[in-house]
Design an enzyme around this catalytic site. Structure first.
Site, PDB file in Angstrom:
ATOM      1  N   ASP A 121       0.819  -1.222   0.000  1.00  0.00           N
ATOM      2  CA  ASP A 121       0.000   0.000   0.000  1.00  0.00           C
ATOM      3  C   ASP A 121       0.852   1.272   0.000  1.00  0.00           C
ATOM      4  OD1 ASP A 121      -1.879  -2.019   0.540  1.00  0.00           O
ATOM      5  OD2 ASP A 121      -1.929  -1.557   2.671  1.00  0.00           O
TER       6      ASP A 121
ATOM      7  N   GLU B 246     -10.999  -1.068  -3.418  1.00  0.00           N
ATOM      8  CA  GLU B 246     -10.322  -0.350  -2.330  1.00  0.00           C
ATOM      9  C   GLU B 246      -9.208   0.516  -2.911  1.00  0.00           C
ATOM     10  OE1 GLU B 246      -9.137  -3.742  -0.071  1.00  0.00           O
ATOM     11  OE2 GLU B 246      -7.415  -4.187  -1.340  1.00  0.00           O
TER      12      GLU B 246
END
Length: 326
Positions: free
Chosen positions: A39, A209
């Site tokens: 991420d 997401e």
């Protein structure tokens, strides 16, 4: 007159010195730094590139965050433990997906924590603050900024975005729903939109997401991750809009696995060198043969556009990118 012995030895001393000097890297290589990190949010502060990733491990072990800086995209310096759950009293696990922005002389780090599954659990999206990009970061408000489900969006995967007029927005959401909220000037709360709403859903088709936003030539490029984060088909798609509130109509997928290089390429960010105008996509992927869901590594590759302003499919590489100073 110099001794013949000294003159004879000088060339060998020079060769010995050269031999001891490590060869310089010509490209960043992928991954760009060692360790399991996911991420990644990349940004630029001054003359340095920075990457803020999730420490990729079991949820109970995700109780701190590290950062990495570079002057040229090739050589990276680790800044350990910039944020720790000891400074966030309500966080106890799953500290995810940092997003950072500088405002005034302060650095504000938004993060998710605790992976809450319902509105009765403690956790959500928090914000920490520091005088330096490498921390230490301290809790800014002493509680989550967003701690409930709104429009079906799990409060995770936040991205803080400064619009052209200086207004800051926070895009966030898991469970296939994405919201955008307006941030107060002090980043201590969210404020309503002109129509009185607090949480606007902006979910594009295929969204799972990891939202991200940037502006190019006056257009808003909204990006997100699709697929399951533990699987090989994790990927990134995008839309282009005239407003930071959309509508965001999916255009195409631009980042995905290459079964000859790596799988599960997703949850990314984008930076541009303002001097050379080169764009880069920083993302995580899973090395070939890895079956552990948490074994994700942070990588970088070039991102380019066609004549219509559409993003070209990204070629993921082992080489990474060449040096490019700010």
């Amino acid at each position: 007159m110099k001794s013949p012995i000294i003159l004879f030895c000088l060339p060998f001393l020079a060769l010995s010195t050269l031999a001891q000097k490590a060869p310089e890297k010509s490209t960043s290589g992928n991954p760009i730094f060692q360790g399991w990190y996911a991420d990644p949010e990349a940004t630029i502060f001054g003359k340095e590139y920075w990457v803020y990733p999730t420490y990729s491990a079991k949820y109970e072990e995700q109780i701190f965050m590290d950062a990495f800086s570079s002057k040229d995209l090739v050589t990276w310096k680790k800044h350990p433990n910039i944020l720790n759950k000891d400074n966030i009293k309500w966080a106890n696990k799953a500290m995810w997906a940092p997003s950072i922005i500088k405002k005034g002389k302060k650095y504000y780090l938004f993060f998710g924590a605790n992976d809450i599954q319902n509105d009765q659990e403690t956790g959500g999206i928090g914000v920490a603050v520091s005088d330096k990009p490498y921390g230490p970061f301290k809790d800014h408000i002493g509680k989550p900024l967003i701690d409930k489900f709104h429009n079906g969006a799990q409060p995770i995967d936040q991205y803080v975005f400064r619009d052209k007029d200086g207004q800051h927005y926070l895009y966030y959401g898991g469970w296939s729903h994405c919201n955008v909220v307006k941030l107060s000037d002090d980043f201590k709360s969210i404020v309503s939109f002109p129509d009185g709403t607090m949480y606007k859903e902006v979910t594009p088709k295929g969204y799972v997401e990891g939202p991200f936003m940037f502006i190019r030539n006056g257009k808003y490029y909204f990006m997100w991750s699709e697929g399951g984060w533990t699987g090989p088909n994790y990927s990134v798609a995008y839309a282009i809009a005239d407003s930071p509130l959309g509508p965001f109509n999916r255009i195409d997928k631009i980042l995905k696995q290459d079964p000859t290089i790596a799988t599960g390429a997703g949850h990314h960010s984008v930076i541009q060198n303002p001097k050379t105008k080169d764009y880069y996509i920083i993302y995580h992927r899973r090395p070939l043969g890895e079956t552990n869901g948490n074994h994700r590594a942070t990588c970088i590759d070039k991102m380019e556009f066609d004549e219509n302003g559409h993003i070209k499919p990204v070629k993921i590489t082992f080489e990474g990118v060449k040096a490019n100073r700010l």
